[in-house]
Each structure stands twice: as C-alpha cells, then as structure tokens.
Design a protein around this motif. Structure first.
Motif, PDB file in Angstrom:
ATOM      1  N   LYS A   1       0.859  -1.188   0.000  1.00 44.45           N
ATOM      2  CA  LYS A   1       0.000   0.000   0.000  1.00 44.45           C
ATOM      3  C   LYS A   1       0.891   1.232   0.000  1.00 44.45           C
ATOM      4  N   ALA A   2       0.717   2.084  -0.985  1.00 46.60           N
ATOM      5  CA  ALA A   2       1.562   3.278  -1.136  1.00 46.60           C
ATOM      6  C   ALA A   2       1.088   4.425  -0.247  1.00 46.60           C
ATOM      7  N   ASN A   3       0.724   4.124   0.970  1.00 48.48           N
ATOM      8  CA  ASN A   3       0.232   5.133   1.907  1.00 48.48           C
ATOM      9  C   ASN A   3       1.411   5.700   2.707  1.00 48.48           C
ATOM     10  N   PRO A   4       1.859   6.916   2.390  1.00 39.37           N
ATOM     11  CA  PRO A   4       3.004   7.477   3.106  1.00 39.37           C
ATOM     12  C   PRO A   4       2.677   7.917   4.537  1.00 39.37           C
ATOM     13  N   ARG A   5       1.403   7.962   4.883  1.00 36.52           N
ATOM     14  CA  ARG A   5       1.004   8.388   6.220  1.00 36.52           C
ATOM     15  C   ARG A   5       0.521   7.217   7.079  1.00 36.52           C
ATOM     16  N   ALA A   6       0.870   6.013   6.665  1.00 43.79           N
ATOM     17  CA  ALA A   6       0.438   4.830   7.419  1.00 43.79           C
ATOM     18  C   ALA A   6       1.022   4.855   8.827  1.00 43.79           C
ATOM     19  N   THR A   7       0.194   4.467   9.765  1.00 40.69           N
ATOM     20  CA  THR A   7       0.602   4.370  11.170  1.00 40.69           C
ATOM     21  C   THR A   7       0.213   2.985  11.683  1.00 40.69           C
ATOM     22  N   ARG A   8       0.647   2.681  12.858  1.00 42.51           N
ATOM     23  CA  ARG A   8       0.280   1.401  13.475  1.00 42.51           C
ATOM     24  C   ARG A   8      -1.239   1.298  13.644  1.00 42.51           C
ATOM     25  N   SER A   9      -1.891   2.384  14.016  1.00 46.30           N
ATOM     26  CA  SER A   9      -3.355   2.329  14.176  1.00 46.30           C
ATOM     27  C   SER A   9      -4.050   2.168  12.820  1.00 46.30           C
ATOM     28  N   TRP A  10      -3.497   2.773  11.775  1.00 47.91           N
ATOM     29  CA  TRP A  10      -4.037   2.580  10.418  1.00 47.91           C
ATOM     30  C   TRP A  10      -3.905   1.111  10.023  1.00 47.91           C
ATOM     31  N   ALA A  11      -2.746   0.509  10.313  1.00 47.50           N
ATOM     32  CA  ALA A  11      -2.514  -0.895   9.982  1.00 47.50           C
ATOM     33  C   ALA A  11      -3.482  -1.800  10.750  1.00 47.50           C
ATOM     34  N   LYS A  12      -3.708  -1.474  12.014  1.00 44.87           N
ATOM     35  CA  LYS A  12      -4.664  -2.260  12.812  1.00 44.87           C
ATOM     36  C   LYS A  12      -6.053  -2.174  12.186  1.00 44.87           C
ATOM     37  N   GLN A  13      -6.447  -0.977  11.752  1.00 47.73           N
ATOM     38  CA  GLN A  13      -7.751  -0.816  11.111  1.00 47.73           C
ATOM     39  C   GLN A  13      -7.806  -1.582   9.793  1.00 47.73           C
ATOM     40  N   PHE A  14      -6.702  -1.587   9.047  1.00 47.56           N
ATOM     41  CA  PHE A  14      -6.626  -2.353   7.802  1.00 47.56           C
ATOM     42  C   PHE A  14      -6.908  -3.829   8.089  1.00 47.56           C
ATOM     43  N   TRP A  15      -6.236  -4.378   9.117  1.00 46.23           N
ATOM     44  CA  TRP A  15      -6.456  -5.780   9.507  1.00 46.23           C
ATOM     45  C   TRP A  15      -7.917  -6.015   9.898  1.00 46.23           C
ATOM     46  N   ASN A  16      -8.454  -5.129  10.729  1.00 46.40           N
ATOM     47  CA  ASN A  16      -9.841  -5.296  11.178  1.00 46.40           C
ATOM     48  C   ASN A  16     -10.813  -5.226  10.004  1.00 46.40           C
ATOM     49  N   ASP A  17     -10.513  -4.377   9.016  1.00 49.29           N
ATOM     50  CA  ASP A  17     -11.349  -4.310   7.810  1.00 49.29           C
ATOM     51  C   ASP A  17     -11.288  -5.628   7.037  1.00 49.29           C
ATOM     52  N   LEU A  18     -10.096  -6.229   6.967  1.00 46.24           N
ATOM     53  CA  LEU A  18      -9.969  -7.539   6.306  1.00 46.24           C
ATOM     54  C   LEU A  18     -10.843  -8.572   7.000  1.00 46.24           C
ATOM     55  N   GLU A  19     -10.786  -8.582   8.311  1.00 46.99           N
ATOM     56  CA  GLU A  19     -11.595  -9.547   9.056  1.00 46.99           C
ATOM     57  C   GLU A  19     -13.084  -9.298   8.871  1.00 46.99           C
ATOM     58  N   GLU A  20     -13.452  -8.026   8.807  1.00 51.73           N
ATOM     59  CA  GLU A  20     -14.867  -7.678   8.648  1.00 51.73           C
ATOM     60  C   GLU A  20     -15.433  -8.220   7.345  1.00 51.73           C
ATOM     61  N   VAL A  21     -14.634  -8.248   6.299  1.00 52.74           N
ATOM     62  CA  VAL A  21     -15.104  -8.759   5.005  1.00 52.74           C
ATOM     63  C   VAL A  21     -14.633 -10.196   4.771  1.00 52.74           C
ATOM     64  N   GLU A  22     -14.232 -10.863   5.854  1.00 52.87           N
ATOM     65  CA  GLU A  22     -13.830 -12.266   5.842  1.00 52.87           C
ATOM     66  C   GLU A  22     -12.679 -12.537   4.878  1.00 52.87           C
ATOM     67  N   ARG A  23     -11.669 -11.646   4.920  1.00 53.32           N
ATOM     68  CA  ARG A  23     -10.454 -11.828   4.115  1.00 53.32           C
ATOM     69  C   ARG A  23      -9.233 -11.984   5.011  1.00 53.32           C
ATOM     70  N   ARG A  24      -9.433 -12.532   6.194  1.00 55.67           N
ATOM     71  CA  ARG A  24      -8.298 -12.741   7.114  1.00 55.67           C
ATOM     72  C   ARG A  24      -7.243 -13.569   6.388  1.00 55.67           C
ATOM     73  N   PRO A  25      -5.987 -13.129   6.435  1.00 54.58           N
ATOM     74  CA  PRO A  25      -4.923 -13.905   5.789  1.00 54.58           C
ATOM     75  C   PRO A  25      -4.869 -15.334   6.319  1.00 54.58           C
ATOM     76  N   SER A  26      -4.553 -16.265   5.435  1.00 53.21           N
ATOM     77  CA  SER A  26      -4.516 -17.677   5.821  1.00 53.21           C
ATOM     78  C   SER A  26      -3.097 -18.217   5.992  1.00 53.21           C
ATOM     79  N   ALA A  27      -2.093 -17.431   5.657  1.00 55.49           N
ATOM     80  CA  ALA A  27      -0.697 -17.846   5.851  1.00 55.49           C
ATOM     81  C   ALA A  27      -0.293 -17.591   7.297  1.00 55.49           C
TER      82      ALA A  27
END
Length: 157
Positions: free
Chosen positions: A34-60
């Motif tokens: 993701k080419a987000n130059p303003r990414a923070t740890r809280s942004w990353a946490k929200q990214f993960w939570n969004d993945l889980e919300e749409v049932e795209r939790r990583p499987s690796a």
C-alpha cells in the motif's frame, strides 16, 4: 497468472498482492503493498480489522503490509486485537529501490510501489543465505520464508 489443477501453487490462492509458497506449494506468507506514506500502526490495525470484517483474514502464518515508510507484520495465529505483531522502519530497507527508481517515497504511485515491492521481495529471495538482512527484518521470519520459497504475484479477483 493461470494455474493448472496439477500446479501445487494453485491451491490456496491468497488474494493479496504477493504470496510466498514453500517448495511443497504451501502458502507461507501473504504480502500487501500500500503506497500510503502516512500509514501508522493504528491505520494498519484498522486495515487488519477491515480484512476480518469482510472475511479476508490472511490464511498464511505471516502477513506483511508494506508501505513506503513502514512494514507491519502479523504472526497470524497470534493476532488478537488486530494490532501488528511487529512494526519495522521500512526506510532503510526500501531506500535503495526508491533511489534507483528516482522516486520520492511519499509521492510514489500505487502501481509503481507494487513493482518496487516486487523488486525488493525478489532480491530478498535471491540473496538466500549469502547476505544477512537487518536483524529487525530477520525477526519477522520473512527472509527465511523467502529463502526457502517462491514469491508469486497474485492475481486480483
């Protein structure tokens, strides 16, 4: 990329930008750029939570979110609140690639960033055990998975 049914890498397609498979074809790492130059740890946490919300939790076992300035790493079986397991300063890791491409990290186009990340991953994979990566990166397990595996660019559905 098309895979035949006899292709061991066809099983478990990751739906992320990149995937690392071991020699037996098992998914080891999923990577999103993701080419987000303003990414923070809280942004990353929200990214993960969004993945889980749409049932795209990583499987690796490992999931890595690469941004121009940070690498956010999740040890997937250990994720509880969505926060990355590790956060690594990506500037020193990616700076040589930005310099060679003559691109400013905070101004990179998303498609160009994916290509830059692909370049970096393939370089990490091809170095094998010849050159040690920075210890912060070694602790993630990513260099070890790359040295033993195959990096594939995943198709987006």
């Amino acid at each position: 990329m098309m895979h035949s049914s006899s292709d061991p890498y066809a099983q478990g397609r990751s739906r992320f930008d990149f995937a690392v498979y071991d020699p037996a074809g098992r998914l080891r790492v999923q990577i999103e750029a993701k080419a987000n130059p303003r990414a923070t740890r809280s942004w990353a946490k929200q990214f993960w939570n969004d993945l889980e919300e749409v049932e795209r939790r990583p499987s690796a076992k490992l999931f890595v979110l690469v941004t121009p300035l940070w690498l956010f790493v999740w040890d997937v079986p250990k994720v509880k609140s969505g926060a990355p397991t590790q956060t690594i300063d990506a500037k020193e890791l990616l700076e040589p690639y930005f310099t060679r491409a003559e691109i400013i990290p905070t101004e990179i186009h998303p498609d160009a960033f994916e290509m830059l990340v692909s370049w970096w991953l393939h370089d990490l994979a091809s170095r094998g055990k010849k050159k040690q990566p920075p210890s912060s990166l070694s602790r993630t397990g990513l260099p070890q998975a790359l040295a033993e595996g195959k990096v594939l660019r995943e198709a987006v559905d």
